[in-house]
Structure formats: structure tokens, C-alpha cells
Design a protein around this motif. Structure first.
Motif, PDB file in Angstrom:
ATOM      1  N   ALA A  72       0.843  -1.191   0.000  1.00  0.00           N
ATOM      2  CA  ALA A  72       0.000   0.000   0.000  1.00  0.00           C
ATOM      3  C   ALA A  72       0.882   1.247   0.000  1.00  0.00           C
ATOM      4  N   GLY A  73       0.434   2.251  -0.758  1.00  0.00           N
ATOM      5  CA  GLY A  73       1.197   3.477  -0.881  1.00  0.00           C
ATOM      6  C   GLY A  73       2.141   3.504  -2.066  1.00  0.00           C
ATOM      7  N   SER A  74       2.316   2.353  -2.695  1.00  0.00           N
ATOM      8  CA  SER A  74       3.221   2.262  -3.850  1.00  0.00           C
ATOM      9  C   SER A  74       2.540   2.753  -5.121  1.00  0.00           C
ATOM     10  N   SER A  75       3.326   2.755  -6.196  1.00  0.00           N
ATOM     11  CA  SER A  75       2.825   3.177  -7.503  1.00  0.00           C
ATOM     12  C   SER A  75       3.067   2.083  -8.532  1.00  0.00           C
ATOM     13  N   LEU A  76       2.204   2.044  -9.530  1.00  0.00           N
ATOM     14  CA  LEU A  76       2.378   1.181 -10.690  1.00  0.00           C
ATOM     15  C   LEU A  76       1.914   1.947 -11.921  1.00  0.00           C
ATOM     16  N   ARG A  77       2.490   1.613 -13.068  1.00  0.00           N
ATOM     17  CA  ARG A  77       2.009   2.185 -14.318  1.00  0.00           C
ATOM     18  C   ARG A  77       1.638   1.047 -15.260  1.00  0.00           C
ATOM     19  N   LEU A  78       0.392   1.011 -15.644  1.00  0.00           N
ATOM     20  CA  LEU A  78      -0.096   0.012 -16.582  1.00  0.00           C
ATOM     21  C   LEU A  78       0.013   0.560 -18.003  1.00  0.00           C
ATOM     22  N   TYR A 138     -13.241   7.836 -30.706  1.00  0.00           N
ATOM     23  CA  TYR A 138     -14.044   8.157 -29.553  1.00  0.00           C
ATOM     24  C   TYR A 138     -13.364   7.941 -28.202  1.00  0.00           C
ATOM     25  N   CYS A 139     -13.671   6.818 -27.543  1.00  0.00           N
ATOM     26  CA  CYS A 139     -13.341   6.714 -26.136  1.00  0.00           C
ATOM     27  C   CYS A 139     -12.379   5.555 -25.826  1.00  0.00           C
ATOM     28  N   LEU A 140     -11.384   5.854 -25.000  1.00  0.00           N
ATOM     29  CA  LEU A 140     -10.462   4.849 -24.466  1.00  0.00           C
ATOM     30  C   LEU A 140     -10.673   4.764 -22.960  1.00  0.00           C
ATOM     31  N   ALA A 141     -10.411   3.603 -22.394  1.00  0.00           N
ATOM     32  CA  ALA A 141     -10.713   3.474 -20.968  1.00  0.00           C
ATOM     33  C   ALA A 141      -9.918   2.364 -20.294  1.00  0.00           C
ATOM     34  N   TRP A 142      -9.910   2.434 -18.972  1.00  0.00           N
ATOM     35  CA  TRP A 142      -9.421   1.353 -18.127  1.00  0.00           C
ATOM     36  C   TRP A 142     -10.563   0.915 -17.214  1.00  0.00           C
ATOM     37  N   PHE A 143     -10.718  -0.398 -17.104  1.00  0.00           N
ATOM     38  CA  PHE A 143     -11.686  -0.997 -16.200  1.00  0.00           C
ATOM     39  C   PHE A 143     -10.943  -1.912 -15.229  1.00  0.00           C
ATOM     40  N   ARG A 144     -11.611  -2.321 -14.174  1.00  0.00           N
ATOM     41  CA  ARG A 144     -11.044  -3.304 -13.262  1.00  0.00           C
ATOM     42  C   ARG A 144     -12.148  -4.185 -12.708  1.00  0.00           C
ATOM     43  N   GLN A 145     -11.722  -5.369 -12.301  1.00  0.00           N
ATOM     44  CA  GLN A 145     -12.682  -6.305 -11.725  1.00  0.00           C
ATOM     45  C   GLN A 145     -12.006  -7.098 -10.619  1.00  0.00           C
ATOM     46  N   ALA A 146     -12.552  -6.972  -9.431  1.00  0.00           N
ATOM     47  CA  ALA A 146     -12.066  -7.727  -8.289  1.00  0.00           C
ATOM     48  C   ALA A 146     -12.875  -9.015  -8.170  1.00  0.00           C
ATOM     49  N   PRO A 147     -12.310 -10.040  -7.531  1.00  0.00           N
ATOM     50  CA  PRO A 147     -13.033 -11.304  -7.374  1.00  0.00           C
ATOM     51  C   PRO A 147     -14.390 -11.095  -6.714  1.00  0.00           C
ATOM     52  N   GLY A 148     -15.428 -11.653  -7.315  1.00  0.00           N
ATOM     53  CA  GLY A 148     -16.758 -11.567  -6.749  1.00  0.00           C
ATOM     54  C   GLY A 148     -17.474 -10.255  -6.980  1.00  0.00           C
ATOM     55  N   ARG A 193      -5.552  10.012  -7.510  1.00  0.00           N
ATOM     56  CA  ARG A 193      -4.512   8.996  -7.353  1.00  0.00           C
ATOM     57  C   ARG A 193      -4.124   8.352  -8.689  1.00  0.00           C
ATOM     58  N   PHE A 194      -5.070   8.204  -9.598  1.00  0.00           N
ATOM     59  CA  PHE A 194      -4.824   7.568 -10.891  1.00  0.00           C
ATOM     60  C   PHE A 194      -4.869   8.609 -12.002  1.00  0.00           C
ATOM     61  N   THR A 195      -4.071   8.356 -13.044  1.00  0.00           N
ATOM     62  CA  THR A 195      -4.057   9.246 -14.203  1.00  0.00           C
ATOM     63  C   THR A 195      -4.042   8.423 -15.474  1.00  0.00           C
ATOM     64  N   ILE A 196      -5.017   8.664 -16.342  1.00  0.00           N
ATOM     65  CA  ILE A 196      -5.045   8.011 -17.652  1.00  0.00           C
ATOM     66  C   ILE A 196      -4.386   8.951 -18.657  1.00  0.00           C
ATOM     67  N   SER A 197      -3.553   8.398 -19.530  1.00  0.00           N
ATOM     68  CA  SER A 197      -2.892   9.226 -20.527  1.00  0.00           C
ATOM     69  C   SER A 197      -2.644   8.417 -21.781  1.00  0.00           C
ATOM     70  N   LEU A 198      -2.400   9.137 -22.867  1.00  0.00           N
ATOM     71  CA  LEU A 198      -2.160   8.504 -24.151  1.00  0.00           C
ATOM     72  C   LEU A 198      -0.876   9.048 -24.747  1.00  0.00           C
ATOM     73  N   TYR A 212      -1.859   4.560 -21.106  1.00  0.00           N
ATOM     74  CA  TYR A 212      -1.290   4.310 -19.788  1.00  0.00           C
ATOM     75  C   TYR A 212      -2.327   4.540 -18.685  1.00  0.00           C
ATOM     76  N   LEU A 213      -2.072   3.889 -17.569  1.00  0.00           N
ATOM     77  CA  LEU A 213      -2.793   4.200 -16.336  1.00  0.00           C
ATOM     78  C   LEU A 213      -1.746   4.288 -15.235  1.00  0.00           C
ATOM     79  N   GLN A 214      -1.439   5.515 -14.806  1.00  0.00           N
ATOM     80  CA  GLN A 214      -0.525   5.731 -13.693  1.00  0.00           C
ATOM     81  C   GLN A 214      -1.318   5.630 -12.402  1.00  0.00           C
ATOM     82  N   MET A 215      -0.889   4.739 -11.520  1.00  0.00           N
ATOM     83  CA  MET A 215      -1.601   4.507 -10.279  1.00  0.00           C
ATOM     84  C   MET A 215      -0.672   4.814  -9.111  1.00  0.00           C
ATOM     85  N   ASP A 216      -1.011   5.840  -8.368  1.00  0.00           N
ATOM     86  CA  ASP A 216      -0.222   6.248  -7.197  1.00  0.00           C
ATOM     87  C   ASP A 216      -1.021   6.033  -5.916  1.00  0.00           C
TER      88      ASP A 216
END
Length: 126
Positions: A14-20, A32-42, A66-71, A79-83
Motif C-alpha cells: 500500500a502506498g506504492s505506484s504502478l504504471r499500466l 471516440y473513447c479509451l478506458a481502463w476498467f477493473r474487476q475484483a473477485p466476486g 490517485r490515478f491518471t489516464i494518458s495517451l 497508460y494508467l498511472q496509479m499512485d
């Protein structure tokens, strides 16, 4: 359309960063539209962030600030920068292209995108 392949996921504290990353086709980023989605178990798949072809972005309340989407237009990579990651961010993350015009309801309707990748796993431990 080149298959979408996400990368950059991993297991972090927790508190770390990742870039997808998600390489996309030249045609996709102009459609048109670009996006990031997520799905947790259940849980249902949820929208994280969208980017309209003209630049405007939207974010889920849970990730705002906390998150930034960029192209990267030169490299054709979404990209999805996650801080400041939190345990509740743990999920499989998916990039999506050719979404609704103007990204209208883009966060709430994953079925409105023509293409979505296979996902990359993000696990955040406390």
C-alpha cells in the motif's frame, strides 16, 4: 485491430505506484473513447478512467487524485498511472478501446467498448 495486451501489473505494498500500459492501434485512439476498467473477485467490472479522443478524462470517485489516464500518441500506448495504491485497488485491470462517442456513460458500460484486453493483475497488500 491489434489484440489489446495490458502490462505493468504486479504485487506491491500500500502506498506504492504502478504504471499500466496498453499498446493500441492508430485507428483505435482516434475512435471516440479509451478506458481502463477493473474487476475484483466476486465483484462486477467497474470503470476506472476514460479518455475522450479530444482529450477530456473522467475518473471513478474511488481513484480521483490517485490515478491518471494518458495517451502517448507517438508510441500509441494507453497508460494508467496509479499512485498511492490501496488494498481495495486489488483487481484485474483491463484496457478498452472504441468506446462511446464523447465517453458518454463510458465508466458504467463496459459492453459499449468494441475491444477489451485480457487484463493484468494488480495486488496491493497492507
Amino acid at each position: 485491430q491489434v489484440p489489446l495486451v495490458e502490462s505493468g501489473g504486479g504485487s506491491v505494498q500500500a502506498g506504492s505506484s504502478l504504471r499500466l500500459s496498453c499498446p493500441i492501434s492508430l485507428y483505435a485512439y482516434s475512435s471516440y473513447c479509451l478506458a481502463w476498467f477493473r474487476q475484483a473477485p466476486g465483484k462486477e467490472r467497474e470503470g476506472v478512467a476514460t479518455r475522450d479522443v479530444n482529450g477530456p478524462t473522467t475518473y471513478a470517485d474511488s481513484v480521483k487524485g490517485r490515478f491518471t489516464i494518458s495517451l502517448d500518441v507517438a508510441e500509441n500506448i494507453l497508460y494508467l498511472q496509479m499512485d498511492s495504491l490501496k488494498p481495495e485497488d486489488t483487481a484485474m485491470y483491463y484496457c478498452a478501446t472504441e468506446g462511446p462517442k464523447g465517453c458518454v456513460n463510458g465508466l458504467t458500460q463496459p459492453a459499449s467498448y468494441n475491444y477489451m484486453g485480457q487484463g493484468t493483475q494488480v495486488t496491493v497488500s497492507s
